[in-house]
Every structure is written in C-alpha cells, then in structure tokens.
Write a protein that holds these residues in place. Structure first.
Motif, PDB file in Angstrom:
ATOM      1  N   GLU A 436      30.310  27.797  36.570  1.00 44.27           N
ATOM      2  CA  GLU A 436      31.746  27.707  36.302  1.00 44.27           C
ATOM      3  C   GLU A 436      32.022  27.751  34.804  1.00 44.27           C
ATOM      4  N   ARG A 453      27.856  37.033  40.054  1.00 41.58           N
ATOM      5  CA  ARG A 453      27.668  36.782  41.477  1.00 41.58           C
ATOM      6  C   ARG A 453      26.684  37.759  42.115  1.00 41.58           C
ATOM      7  N   ARG A 501      33.424  22.064  43.834  1.00 45.77           N
ATOM      8  CA  ARG A 501      33.500  22.997  44.959  1.00 45.77           C
ATOM      9  C   ARG A 501      34.736  23.884  44.860  1.00 45.77           C
ATOM     10  N   THR A 505      35.533  28.905  43.755  1.00 41.48           N
ATOM     11  CA  THR A 505      36.475  29.990  44.067  1.00 41.48           C
ATOM     12  C   THR A 505      37.212  30.453  42.819  1.00 41.48           C
ATOM     13  N   ASN A 506      37.656  29.498  42.013  1.00 45.02           N
ATOM     14  CA  ASN A 506      38.357  29.861  40.782  1.00 45.02           C
ATOM     15  C   ASN A 506      37.462  30.649  39.833  1.00 45.02           C
ATOM     16  N   LEU A 508      34.995  32.659  40.660  1.00 44.07           N
ATOM     17  CA  LEU A 508      34.843  34.025  41.166  1.00 44.07           C
ATOM     18  C   LEU A 508      36.075  34.869  40.840  1.00 44.07           C
ATOM     19  N   ILE A 509      37.259  34.254  40.909  1.00 48.26           N
ATOM     20  CA  ILE A 509      38.476  34.982  40.535  1.00 48.26           C
ATOM     21  C   ILE A 509      38.446  35.315  39.046  1.00 48.26           C
ATOM     22  N   GLN A 536      44.211  37.525  46.063  1.00 48.75           N
ATOM     23  CA  GLN A 536      43.154  36.536  46.276  1.00 48.75           C
ATOM     24  C   GLN A 536      43.518  35.194  45.641  1.00 48.75           C
ATOM     25  N   ALA A 540      44.173  31.688  47.610  1.00 51.04           N
ATOM     26  CA  ALA A 540      43.367  30.509  47.264  1.00 51.04           C
ATOM     27  C   ALA A 540      44.262  29.295  47.028  1.00 51.04           C
TER      28      ALA A 540
END
Length: 756
Positions: A436, A453, A501, A505-506, A508-509, A536, A540
């Motif tokens: 992150e 990723r 966690r 997601t953040n 990856l964006i 996306q 989210a």
C-alpha cells in the motif's frame, strides 16, 4: 488542554534548553563544573542546568570536555590567523554529529559512528569545521584531531565475512522454477544429496562490535521510562504493525533478565551483556518456529536471556514513534519535579539507536521476521524525520521493498510445518502495508511503483485484533470462526487490520491510475481506462459498509476513539483523491475540461473544513493531520481559490453566470483554511508544503480583497497579474496558474498511517 495542567516554568522556554549528550567513561552523562565539583546532582541541561539556574549563576554552568586534564584547551583561531584554504564548504542546513561516548567507542576503531543530534550551522571555511559540543567552551578545530588513523583503517577494513559467504542465501528458500538453483533443488534428493540443516555458519564477533553494542545498551538504562512511553503509544495509536502483547513480552523479559546490569551501567557488565546478545542474534530464528509455536512462546524466546538486537531495535523504534507523534508539552514529557523531556532529542536518540541495531543485522546478514518488523517500523520514523520526496527516503523504502521480495512475501503465504498461524498472519499484514505504501510513495514521487499486482499475490490477513492474535488452541479457533466468510470482523470495529484490508482495494485503484498517468497509452485508451477506473472507485465506495463511512456528521455522535476517526478519515480522503487524480490525468494527457475537477474539489474542500472544525480529535496525530491537509486540502483549496479569482475578474464569464461561487462564504472558508495552515510549525512534517500552499492561497485572497495588489511586480520582475488567472478555469486544456503550480506541489504522502 495540556497547556493549563503544568506550571509555566515547565512550558516556557524549554524548547531552548537541550540535554547535554556527552557521556563520561563510566557511561553516565557529564555534569556541569559546579555540580561536579560540589558532588551535586545535575540535570545535564544546556545552556544552564536547573541547579545553576535556581542559584542564579548561569555564567558558571560550563560543561568541560575533559575536566581532569591539566592542559588548557587551545584557543579558537581568529579569522586573521587562519592559514587554511579559504574555500567555502557547501554545508547543509543541518549537520549530524555523534556523541563523545559513541566517538570514543566506535570511531577510533575504524567503525563509522552513527549520527546522533542535529546542530544548525552556517557555511564555514575548512579551518573552522568543529565538533558540536554541549558547552560554551571553545571546541577543538578539526585540524587538531588525528583522523589519519581512522581514515587508513577505513580503507583497509575488509568486507564482512557474512557478506562474502552469502549467509543470507541460506536463510531464505529459492523462489520459483526460474531460480538459478531450481533444477539442482528438484533433483538433489533423487541422487542422494540431502538438504543441509537449517543452520548458518557463525561469524566471529570482533571486540569492536561488542563495544558498540555495550555503548548502545547505555540507552536502555531508561527502559522503565521507555516502557511507559510504549504503553502511551499503544493506548492511542494501537501500534502500526506489532501487537501490544508481543511488545510487552519483549520489554518485561528484557528488564527481568537484565535490570541490574542496565541500572548499574557497569561498562564491563554491559560488554558481557552485549556479547550474549550477539550470540543470540547470530542464531537463526527459524529454529524457534514450527506449526504449533504460540506467539507467547516465540516472543519469550527472543527476549530475556535470549535477547536479540532486533528486539532492542524494536523497543527503541517504538519510543521514537511516540516521541515523533506527540507535541511538545504533552503530559508524558513533563513533570513537576524535573525539567521537561526534550522530545526532539529523544526522537533522534532512539531513531539512531534503531539504525545501529539494523546495521548490526546487516553486517552479519541476519534476515528473519524480527528483522523485517524492525525494518518496517524504523522506515516509518526514518522517512518522517527527513525531507519528503528526497532520495534518502526513496532509497530507504527501496531497501524495505527489497527485503520483502527477497523473503518471498510476494508469493503465497501459508501455515506449514515451519510457519505457525501468527507468523503467517504477520507476514500478510507486513506485505500489505509495504504494498500500500509503495503506491502512495509512487504518486508522491511521480515515479513507477516497485511492487505491481502482476508479480504479487495479495492475501488478506484475518481481521483479528491484538488480543485475538495472541490466543491459542480452541480460543484461537473460536475467534477465527467468529469472522464472516471473507475474514471481516462482525463487531463493526475499525482496527489496524480492518484499515489494511480496505486499503488493498484502494491501492489497486491507485496503481491503475499510475498506469494511465505514467504509461504510454493512446488518448482513446486513456479515456477508456479512466472510465473503468472511475466506475471501479465508485463501486468500491458504494460497497463500503456504513460503519466505515465518515460523512459530514459530528464526531461526537459516532462515539469512536480518535485512532478510528483517523482510519475513517484516510478512507474518505483516499476516495476523493482517486477521482481528483483521474481528472488531473485526463486534463494533462487528453485535454479534457476541468468541470469535474472543480466539482470534486468543492466536495473535498468541504470535508477538510469539517476536519478542521474537529481537529482536537487529532491532537495526538500531529504528523497525520498536517499531511492530510497537504495531501488533499491544499490542492482542493487551490482549485477553488483560482476559480473564485477568475469569477471576480470576469463576472460575465460562463462559470460566473452558470455556477457562481458564494463570494463571502468562500472567502471565509479559505481564510479559515489559511489560518489552519499557519499553525503548522517550522521544522515539523508538512511545514514546507503548508507554507507554500498558504502563500499561494493568501496571495489570491489578498488580490480578491485588494485588487490593486494584482499589479505588484514580483521579485524577479514577473507581473503578478498573470493572464492565466483571468482565463476560465473550465477552458479545455488550460488549468490556469494553479495547474502549473500543482505540477511541482509537494503533496505530503508519507504519513505513518499511510504506511499501513
């Protein structure tokens, strides 16, 4: 609140007093001459100790560097008597110097001493370079000290034996079938070559390393105070990576086994202790781990009689985190009887001690989970003490990323015969934290991320709190069973693991935004990808549970601890920032108009005004609050300020007629924000970016309130009536002066919370 609790004598002027950091040969701090001769207790403060101040004799309070020597110190050379070269050294604003005790134990043996305290100095000539001393006595010129021996020894110093042997190769398993030894590993067993035991050759520890360790252990005389600091750290911050129960086992075991030696500070006993720690450190940690190892068993095995340098480093790093997070005058640094603790000096002293522990591990190729925990926590302190965007910070985070990859944490992490559940969970947490932060560091520096990723398997850790992580047997199974099918807690608690966690997601964006903003895609591809990323990001946020949303409702109604508010704030700001970066990318790479950017900026700025109205919640998170302001507050405020100026100067423009800003309310809001930026003190994290943003916003407000000031000519002859301010903000491909300014704007990203 803090300012009214303690007497004024403890709060006024204490920042002008610093602790004398010179040590005597017995390991104790040096006393001033009146206290030493009178055999009285000295508080070691400079320029005047407390006793001399109370006796009104500040002129007699002198710290003599060598009180028992008969020869007088050489008088400082005058400018006229200087015969050295007149070439001026390009000295930096700050110069780092080691304490006299460290120099005596380390440097004279050809080992570079680690940095200690910061001293300001002006550009000086070669002949005037001196050691910074904690006294008013003249310091010895550099030319009077014999550095030839040290220089020669440095040139002759051999490589560490562990590096030559490649001990680190034996501490990690080969990764993937393309590794250069993969074929050998696949067939060695079939031809009768059994795998070697999991032991690495012992490197002999020289006396110089033992002496360096003994010098470091003098700092642990304050361990009872350090334990109090660490308790304070976990009470409000809940830690960053390490669990509080683990750290308590570390500190209690250390003090129980070594309290007498640390309290007496006998040099010979400290050397014995240092030698024992060295022997423990060179033993592999893997021998302590199997499928059934419990967290308490493991933590107890690496402290006490089994104490390691990694654990010592973790303890002092946590103290540095606490000292760096709080502000001067906090109750924990003040008392009625003693002088206030120099918070800045404490931060540096413990930070440097942790660096020494890391160097010990690096010199002997010690690479294990404890080392990774220490490296991660220390990287946070390291980066927060240095200039944002500097090469030093970029290199430090690169070292952390390299260690993570070398230990194969980017691959699948499972529980096996050599890995208990708590170690597997800690590895997942650590990798996500590093992954992150890598994205936010890339955005801040404007450089590609190191972790992508395509090569990383992102595994979410179980959403367990610190207490649950320490459970064993049936209790642990019950705690895991209480989670939902995806591993989230059902109690609606926002913990460190919950936050981590969510930010997967953040991250990856953010990585997708970096791909289109820094890649070589066509304009059509950028528009198509941007639309997908925007959708996306919207999904989210819409899928976020209600208890993780921080809307514009009073904090008092939510009834959560401050650390959870900080987590929720970062979640909300991150969502805003995704849309902000997307629009910036479309404007710069495709040439779209700025309408969406303006809408997003208004929502962002409204949220930051909401945070400012509740800033007392973040009183224990000074670094994070200032970096939140610079991360999203300044850019959004600047967009609004530029548009307000445009509408003021062009009242008949399209935006002024169709989407006018309320003049009075907007000016008041910007004024509140500018005033808040002014509260960030020089020398603190975020000051440079805050000062620059404040100057920009203040200039626009002055121009709006006093239009005559728009015609003032700048220092370099540039007319401040820049036509870009009078052009529409919504003009395609033209963002005005703000967009050019934002290109070089230092957006603070490296907060401690962002490291998770």
């Amino acid at each position: 609140q803090t300012g009214n609790v303690f007497p004024a004598r403890l709060r006024v002027g204490h920042q002008d007093r610093t602790l004398n950091t010179n040590y005597r040969r017995n390991g104790k701090l040096q006393s001033c001459e009146p206290c030493r001769k009178g055999k009285l207790r000295c508080d070691h403060m400079m320029p005047t100790c407390g006793r001399c101040a109370r006796r009104n004799r500040p002129e007699q309070c002198v710290y003599h560097p060598a009180p028992l020597t008969k020869n007088s110190l050489p008088s400082p050379p005058t400018e006229n008597s200087s015969t050295a070269s007149s070439v001026v050294l390009p000295s930096p604003e700050y110069v780092w110097s080691g304490s006299s005790h460290t120099i005596e134990l380390l440097s004279m043996r050809g080992i570079p001493s680690h940095t200690s305290y910061i001293h300001r100095r002006k550009t000086t000539s070669v002949s005037q370079v001196r050691f910074a001393r904690a006294s008013s006595l003249p310091a010895q010129p550099l030319s009077t000290l014999n550095y030839g021996y040290q220089t020669v020894e440095e040139l002759r110093r051999p490589l560490p034996e562990a590096h030559v042997r490649g001990d680190s190769v034996h501490q990690t398993h080969s990764a993937g079938f393309i590794h250069h030894t993969a074929i050998l590993a696949e067939h060695e067993t079939s031809i009768g070559i059994l795998p070697s035991a999991d032991t690495m050759p012992q490197s002999p520890v020289s006396q110089s390393y033992i002496e360096r360790g003994a010098a470091l252990l003098t700092l642990l005389k304050e361990l009872p105070t350090f334990r109090r600091y660490i308790d304070k750290w976990f009470s409000f911050a809940r830690g960053i990576l390490l669990c509080e129960p683990m750290v308590k086992i570390f500190t209690s075991g250390l003090w129980k086994a070594w309290a007498k030696r640390l309290a007496e500070q006998n040099p010979s006993e400290l050397r014995v202790m240092s030698e024992q720690i060295w022997q423990n450190t060179l033993k592999p940690v893997s021998r302590l781990l199997n499928r059934n190892t419990t967290p308490r068993e493991f933590c107890a095995a690496v402290t006490g009689e089994g104490l390691r340098w990694e654990v010592v480093g973790i303890i002092v790093t946590l103290v540095s985190l606490l000292a760096g997070s709080l502000s001067d005058g906090d109750p924990i640094f003040c008392s009625h009887d003693d002088a206030p603790v120099d918070r800045a000096a404490l931060t540096l002293r413990t930070h440097n001690a942790a660096e020494i522990c890391l160097s010990f591990c690096d010199d002997f190729s010690v690479l294990n989970d404890l080392y990774l925990w220490l490296l991660y926590e220390h990287t946070i302190v390291y980066c927060c003490l240095r200039t944002r965007g500097s090469f030093e910070n970029w290199r430090k985070t690169g070292t952390l990323t390299s260690a993570i990859l070398y230990c194969n944490l980017h691959e699948e992490i499972t529980v096996n015969d050599n890995t208990p559940l708590f170690i597997a969970e800690m590895r997942k947490r650590l990798f996500l934290c590093v992954y992150e932060n890598d994205k936010y560091s890339a955005v801040y520096h404007g450089r590609p991320p190191r972790l992508t990723r395509q090569y990383c398997l992102l595994q979410l850790p179980l959403d367990l709190d610190d207490h649950q992580m320490m459970l064993e047997g049936d209790e642990l199974e019950a705690a895991v069973a209480a989670l939902d099918s995806e591993g989230w807690n059902k109690r609606k608690l926002v913990g460190r693991c919950t936050f981590s966690r969510i930010f997967v997601t953040n991250s990856l964006i953010t990585e997708s935004i970096l791909e289109i903003s820094m890649g070589s895609l066509s304009q059509d591809e950028i528009v198509h990808r941007a639309a997908e990323i925007e959708q996306q990001a919207i999904e989210a946020w819409n899928d976020m549970p209600d208890f993780l949303r921080l809307d514009n409702q009073p904090f008092s109604e939510l009834k959560r601890p401050p650390i959870e508010f900080l987590y929720l704030t970062y979640i909300r700001v991150d969502d805003y920032y995704h849309h902000f970066l997307l629009q910036r990318t479309l404007i710069k790479k495709v040439g779209t108009d700025s309408k969406k950017l303006f809408v997003i900026s208004k929502e962002m700025f409204k949220f930051f005004l909401f945070l400012i109205n509740h800033r007392d919640i973040f009183k224990d998170f000074q670094i994070d609050f200032s970096q939140l302001l610079t991360m999203g507050g300044i850019p959004s405020a600047a967009v609004i300020a530029v548009e307000l100026l445009h509408q003021e100067q062009n009242p008949a423009s399209f935006s002024a007629l169709n989407d006018p800003l309320p003049r009075s309310d907007t000016i008041q809001d910007l004024s509140v924000f500018v005033a808040c930026l002014g509260t960030i003190k020089p020398g603190t994290n975020g000051y440079a970016a805050s000062a620059r943003g404040r100057k920009f916003l203040k200039k626009i407000l002055d121009t709006i309130l006093d239009p005559a000031s728009m015609r003032v000519v700048g220092s370099e002859g540039a007319d401040l009536a820049d036509p870009s301010f009078t052009s529409p903000l919504f003009q395609t491909g033209n963002d005005g002066d703000f967009m050019r300014w934002l290109e070089t704007m230092e957006l603070e990203q490296e907060s401690w919370a962002n490291f998770n």
